[in-house]
Design a protein around this motif. Structure first.
Motif, PDB file in Angstrom:
ATOM      1  N   PHE A 418       0.839  -1.220   0.035  1.00 49.32           N
ATOM      2  CA  PHE A 418      -0.020   0.018  -0.035  1.00 49.32           C
ATOM      3  C   PHE A 418       0.783   1.023  -0.051  1.00 49.32           C
ATOM      4  CE2 PHE A 418      -2.610  -3.346   1.806  1.00 49.32           C
ATOM      5  CZ  PHE A 418      -3.806  -3.128   1.245  1.00 49.32           C
ATOM      6  N   PHE A 419       0.329   2.095  -0.801  1.00 41.55           N
ATOM      7  CA  PHE A 419       1.111   3.558  -0.865  1.00 41.55           C
ATOM      8  C   PHE A 419       0.442   4.828  -0.735  1.00 41.55           C
ATOM      9  CE2 PHE A 419       2.795   0.153  -3.828  1.00 41.55           C
ATOM     10  CZ  PHE A 419       4.080  -0.122  -3.490  1.00 41.55           C
ATOM     11  N   ILE A 420       0.794   5.754  -0.191  1.00 41.24           N
ATOM     12  CA  ILE A 420       0.438   7.172  -0.240  1.00 41.24           C
ATOM     13  C   ILE A 420       1.406   7.924  -0.817  1.00 41.24           C
ATOM     14  CG2 ILE A 420       1.040   7.526   2.061  1.00 41.24           C
ATOM     15  CD1 ILE A 420      -1.427   9.537   2.051  1.00 41.24           C
ATOM     16  N   THR A 421       1.446   8.716  -2.084  1.00 39.39           N
ATOM     17  CA  THR A 421       2.387   9.220  -2.978  1.00 39.39           C
ATOM     18  C   THR A 421       2.209  10.383  -3.055  1.00 39.39           C
ATOM     19  OG1 THR A 421       2.540   6.868  -3.786  1.00 39.39           O
ATOM     20  CG2 THR A 421       3.790   8.806  -4.787  1.00 39.39           C
ATOM     21  N   VAL A 422       2.965  11.387  -3.060  1.00 39.72           N
ATOM     22  CA  VAL A 422       2.994  12.827  -3.761  1.00 39.72           C
ATOM     23  C   VAL A 422       3.075  12.770  -5.253  1.00 39.72           C
ATOM     24  CG1 VAL A 422       4.071  15.053  -3.821  1.00 39.72           C
ATOM     25  CG2 VAL A 422       4.307  13.807  -1.762  1.00 39.72           C
ATOM     26  N   ASP A 423       2.024  13.256  -5.812  1.00 36.79           N
ATOM     27  CA  ASP A 423       1.842  13.016  -7.259  1.00 36.79           C
ATOM     28  C   ASP A 423       3.357  13.669  -8.008  1.00 36.79           C
ATOM     29  OD1 ASP A 423       0.226  12.384  -9.384  1.00 36.79           O
ATOM     30  OD2 ASP A 423      -0.140  14.535  -9.868  1.00 36.79           O
ATOM     31  N   GLY A 424       3.812  12.642  -8.866  1.00 37.15           N
ATOM     32  CA  GLY A 424       5.021  13.041  -9.489  1.00 37.15           C
ATOM     33  C   GLY A 424       6.019  12.238  -8.776  1.00 37.15           C
ATOM     34  N   ALA A 425       6.022  11.794  -7.784  1.00 40.17           N
ATOM     35  CA  ALA A 425       7.173  10.998  -7.138  1.00 40.17           C
ATOM     36  C   ALA A 425       6.915   9.475  -7.225  1.00 40.17           C
ATOM     37  CB  ALA A 425       7.091  11.484  -5.452  1.00 40.17           C
ATOM     38  N   PRO A 426       7.881   8.665  -7.209  1.00 40.33           N
ATOM     39  CA  PRO A 426       7.615   7.234  -7.331  1.00 40.33           C
ATOM     40  C   PRO A 426       6.830   6.828  -6.130  1.00 40.33           C
ATOM     41  CG  PRO A 426      10.006   7.648  -6.892  1.00 40.33           C
ATOM     42  CD  PRO A 426       9.348   8.906  -7.383  1.00 40.33           C
ATOM     43  N   PRO A 427       6.000   5.685  -6.402  1.00 45.09           N
ATOM     44  CA  PRO A 427       5.418   5.110  -5.068  1.00 45.09           C
ATOM     45  C   PRO A 427       6.519   4.532  -3.972  1.00 45.09           C
ATOM     46  CG  PRO A 427       4.102   4.730  -7.077  1.00 45.09           C
ATOM     47  CD  PRO A 427       5.336   5.322  -7.492  1.00 45.09           C
ATOM     48  N   ALA A 428       6.460   4.570  -2.819  1.00 47.21           N
ATOM     49  CA  ALA A 428       7.372   3.894  -2.006  1.00 47.21           C
ATOM     50  C   ALA A 428       6.809   3.513  -0.649  1.00 47.21           C
ATOM     51  CB  ALA A 428       8.689   4.914  -1.715  1.00 47.21           C
ATOM     52  N   LEU A 429       7.031   2.287  -0.194  1.00 47.02           N
ATOM     53  CA  LEU A 429       6.605   1.842   1.114  1.00 47.02           C
ATOM     54  C   LEU A 429       7.041   2.682   2.149  1.00 47.02           C
ATOM     55  CD1 LEU A 429       7.066  -2.081   0.302  1.00 47.02           C
ATOM     56  CD2 LEU A 429       4.706  -0.653   0.435  1.00 47.02           C
ATOM     57  N   PHE A 430       6.453   2.868   3.161  1.00 48.99           N
ATOM     58  CA  PHE A 430       6.931   3.600   4.344  1.00 48.99           C
ATOM     59  C   PHE A 430       8.339   3.171   4.810  1.00 48.99           C
ATOM     60  CE2 PHE A 430       7.478   4.269   8.969  1.00 48.99           C
ATOM     61  CZ  PHE A 430       7.615   5.635   8.873  1.00 48.99           C
ATOM     62  N   ASP A 431       9.252   3.967   5.078  1.00 48.44           N
ATOM     63  CA  ASP A 431      10.533   3.273   5.484  1.00 48.44           C
ATOM     64  C   ASP A 431      10.877   4.548   6.659  1.00 48.44           C
ATOM     65  OD1 ASP A 431      13.301   2.953   6.325  1.00 48.44           O
ATOM     66  OD2 ASP A 431      14.096   2.779   4.156  1.00 48.44           O
ATOM     67  N   PRO A 432      11.079   4.069   8.083  1.00 45.83           N
ATOM     68  CA  PRO A 432      11.250   5.122   9.040  1.00 45.83           C
ATOM     69  C   PRO A 432      12.693   5.900   8.857  1.00 45.83           C
ATOM     70  CG  PRO A 432      11.957   2.928   9.794  1.00 45.83           C
ATOM     71  CD  PRO A 432      11.048   2.891   8.498  1.00 45.83           C
ATOM     72  N   ASN A 433      13.462   5.442   7.974  1.00 44.66           N
ATOM     73  CA  ASN A 433      14.863   6.110   7.739  1.00 44.66           C
ATOM     74  C   ASN A 433      14.859   6.782   6.429  1.00 44.66           C
ATOM     75  OD1 ASN A 433      16.283   5.150  10.171  1.00 44.66           O
ATOM     76  ND2 ASN A 433      16.174   3.096   9.237  1.00 44.66           N
ATOM     77  N   ALA A 434      13.765   6.792   5.641  1.00 46.58           N
ATOM     78  CA  ALA A 434      13.912   7.580   4.424  1.00 46.58           C
ATOM     79  C   ALA A 434      13.653   9.081   4.532  1.00 46.58           C
ATOM     80  CB  ALA A 434      12.587   6.949   3.750  1.00 46.58           C
ATOM     81  N   PRO A 435      14.119   9.921   3.584  1.00 48.12           N
ATOM     82  CA  PRO A 435      13.919  11.214   3.904  1.00 48.12           C
ATOM     83  C   PRO A 435      12.446  11.564   3.777  1.00 48.12           C
ATOM     84  CG  PRO A 435      14.655  10.688   1.639  1.00 48.12           C
ATOM     85  CD  PRO A 435      14.767   9.563   2.336  1.00 48.12           C
ATOM     86  N   PRO A 436      11.980  12.662   4.329  1.00 47.35           N
ATOM     87  CA  PRO A 436      10.690  13.255   4.355  1.00 47.35           C
ATOM     88  C   PRO A 436      10.131  13.253   2.761  1.00 47.35           C
ATOM     89  CG  PRO A 436      11.869  15.060   4.968  1.00 47.35           C
ATOM     90  CD  PRO A 436      12.935  13.773   4.870  1.00 47.35           C
ATOM     91  N   ALA A 437       8.782  12.727   2.774  1.00 50.53           N
ATOM     92  CA  ALA A 437       8.115  13.041   1.435  1.00 50.53           C
ATOM     93  C   ALA A 437       7.751  14.159   1.007  1.00 50.53           C
ATOM     94  CB  ALA A 437       6.879  11.873   0.974  1.00 50.53           C
ATOM     95  N   ILE A 438       7.481  15.162   2.152  1.00 44.77           N
ATOM     96  CA  ILE A 438       7.123  16.529   1.926  1.00 44.77           C
ATOM     97  C   ILE A 438       7.847  17.296   2.842  1.00 44.77           C
ATOM     98  CG2 ILE A 438       5.295  18.209   2.175  1.00 44.77           C
ATOM     99  CD1 ILE A 438       3.478  16.254   1.368  1.00 44.77           C
ATOM    100  N   THR A 439       8.290  18.582   2.538  1.00 43.53           N
ATOM    101  CA  THR A 439       8.965  19.442   3.401  1.00 43.53           C
ATOM    102  C   THR A 439       8.209  20.852   3.446  1.00 43.53           C
ATOM    103  OG1 THR A 439      11.136  18.316   3.193  1.00 43.53           O
ATOM    104  CG2 THR A 439      11.189  20.483   4.103  1.00 43.53           C
ATOM    105  N   THR A 440       8.010  21.237   4.497  1.00 39.11           N
ATOM    106  CA  THR A 440       7.257  22.561   4.494  1.00 39.11           C
ATOM    107  C   THR A 440       7.741  23.393   5.760  1.00 39.11           C
ATOM    108  OG1 THR A 440       5.092  23.906   4.511  1.00 39.11           O
ATOM    109  CG2 THR A 440       5.321  21.884   6.089  1.00 39.11           C
ATOM    110  N   HIS A 441       7.216  24.663   6.055  1.00 39.42           N
ATOM    111  CA  HIS A 441       7.725  25.231   7.198  1.00 39.42           C
ATOM    112  C   HIS A 441       6.446  25.755   8.177  1.00 39.42           C
ATOM    113  CE1 HIS A 441       6.364  29.083   5.542  1.00 39.42           C
ATOM    114  NE2 HIS A 441       6.859  28.760   4.287  1.00 39.42           N
TER     115      HIS A 441
END
Length: 540
Positions: A418-441
């Motif tokens: 199962f995936f939740i993906t930012v449109d335009g990015a490749p689908p990826a399974l959750f990984d606690p050591n992965a970089p953030p999918a979204i950065t904001t402020h």
């Protein structure tokens, strides 16, 4: 850890729990006692803050019931199971929890979820690990706060949480539960959950003042001994631990004084089951006066700091959602009063969530138990966390989507990813050591469109903040439904036409910065990949 292997290990570990840990009916000394079928619904025990602090000590325990299902629970040293935690805006909640679940079998694989920069508790997750999510609270995601990505409490370890509730926290119903990625579904279906109430509701909605207050927690679990064929619900359900089992669904019992109005605070603490709640008197749906959803008094964030009524004949509550509403008890002339969930079409790929009763309601002048009464307004309402959002400029527009695929496309019986993906990015399974999918402020105000590209419902949840529901399928929602939520359902795609979607406004104006997550709160989906990290940086 390999995802399929993790599934196997969870099943194997749950089967290794000691047989002497069999759960007993409520009132015994069993580790995680459960009520008997058809019994009276009683409120959870209560713990209240004092002088701005609530100190709680929990043991995290496990047992096996007589149907072979694994139970989990949080229990205080004096035996209170899953108590309701009462705090006020501005209070501090301190929770010291010890994981007393047996360690995993020797040689079991483990997964490193932390490094030297982000360790919080233990570094390595096993199938008996624990952490606690304080669902819906607008509290810090820092270590020892509401942090679920790297916080690991392993068997025999003790960990201390300290959560500072903001002074502008909306008064309402929140809840707590384990949130270890990969085994969250098993822990929540095992019953390890409880309510959190932020006090001061009558200051926002005076109509509840003086009403008897009833906390109701709906949970789900595996169906015991399901038949090999025929329509079987995906999960059994319970109400305040009173089981409502398949196939006959004998309901729990609620006693109310005839015609008495009550303030019901209902949490759907199910791991996977969607609820569509209704109250029927002799088959006729009764009005439910909604005064809060997901911990936020309805209509209260417009600057007036006054809640508004939203009257419905039924209330859809996703897994992890909450609804608070005023109901009237049946008169003595009503022959059958039933609190039930209606059937839900979750899609061709979804679960079977049938119509079934939750409780039979009986009118009695001697109704038990005697419920607490909602306090009168204490003074002026506190500032509200999300007010003024509609006056702020939108700083970003994002599109995300739910998707799923077999882990082995050549094998129809292989597990689903199962995936939740930012449109335009490749689908990826959750990984606690992965970089953030979204950065904001901090200070950002963003509109997100969330699409469902699958054949089953998904339930969007965001940690640390709420969002405002703006649109469904690109059409503005009615003013009464433009609420602040932390849960929203995105219906399934039929296979043709546009993808179903919701548009929500994300409010990052609060104090919380750091890494936290968003995911589908059907926990079987979240455990199998449908979660991602967002990083909120300090203001530029």
């Amino acid at each position: 850890m390999d995802r399929i292997l993790r599934r196997v290990l969870v099943v194997a570990f749950l089967a290794l729990l000691p047989p002497h840990a069999l759960a007993q009916p409520a009132g015994t000394n069993a580790p995680c006692p459960r009520a008997v079928v058809g019994s009276l619904v009683t409120p959870p025990p209560d713990l209240f803050s004092r002088d701005g602090i609530l100190d709680v000590t929990f043991d995290y325990l496990t047992a096996v019931d007589n149907a072979g299902r694994t139970l989990f629970c949080f229990k205080t040293p004096d035996g209170k199971e899953s108590p309701t935690l009462h705090v006020k805006p501005g209070d501090t909640l301190n929770v010291t929890v010890t994981n007393r679940v047996p360690p995993p079998p020797a040689g079991s694989p483990a997964e490193v979820v932390s490094n030297s920069l982000n360790v919080c508790g233990d570094k390595t997750m096993t199938v008996s690990s624990l952490n606690i999510h304080y669902h819906g609270t607008n509290t810090s995601p820092a270590c020892h706060g509401d942090e679920v990505i790297h916080t690991i409490i392993n068997s025999g370890e003790t960990f201390r949480y300290s959560l500072k509730f903001p002074a502008d926290e909306p008064p309402g119903l929140y809840w707590y539960h384990p949130h270890i990625h990969g085994i969250a579904e098993a822990a929540v279906q095992g019953g390890a959950s409880g309510a959190i109430i932020v006090e001061g509701f009558a200051d926002i909605q005076p109509a509840v003042s003086g009403l008897p207050e009833r906390v109701l927690i709906i949970r789900d679990q595996n169906v015991a001994n399901p038949p090999a064929s025929g329509p079987v619900p995906a999960w059994d359900v319970s109400l305040n631990y009173v089981p409502v089992p398949f196939p006959n669904y004998p309901p729990a019992v609620i006693e109310m004084k005839p015609g008495q109005q009550e303030f019901w605070r209902v949490a759907n603490a199910s791991a996977d089951t969607i609820m569509d709640l209704q109250l029927q008197f002799d088959g006729v749906a009764q009005p439910l006066q909604i005064v809060a959803l997901d911990g936020v008094p309805t209509g209260s964030q417009d600057g007036t700091r006054r809640g508004k009524f939203v009257t419905k004949s039924d209330i859809l509550i996703p897994p992890a959602g909450r609804a608070e509403f005023i109901v009237g008890g049946p008169s003595v002339r009503v022959k059958q009063a039933t609190f039930l969930t209606l059937a839900i079409d979750t899609g061709p790929g979804g679960d079977n969530d049938p119509q079934r009763p939750l409780a039979s309601i009986y009118a009695s002048n001697d109704a038990t138990p005697v419920l607490p009464v909602t306090p009168a307004p204490s003074g002026m309402a506190n500032p509200q966390r999300f007010e003024g959002l509609d006056d702020e400029p939108v700083t970003a527009l994002r599109k995300l989507y739910f998707s799923e695929v077999l882990s082995d496309p050549k094998n129809p019986a292989s597990p689903t990813n199962f995936f939740i993906t930012v449109d335009g990015a490749p689908p990826a399974l959750f990984d606690p050591n992965a970089p953030p999918a979204i950065t904001t402020h901090q200070g950002a105000v963003e509109d997100w469109i969330i699409e469902n590209r699958t054949a089953e419902h998904h339930e969007f949840h965001f940690h640390q903040i709420h969002f405002e529901l703006l649109e469904r399928n690109n059409l503005p929602v009615a003013a009464a439904d433009r609420q602040f939520l932390d849960m929203v359902q995105v219906p399934y795609w039929t296979g043709s036409g546009s993808y179903p979607s919701v548009t929500v406004r994300m409010d990052f104006r609060g104090p919380d910065i750091g890494d936290f997550v968003y995911h589908c709160h059907i926990l079987g989906h979240e455990d199998n990949g449908m979660m991602a990290i967002i990083r909120v940086l300090p203001p530029p």
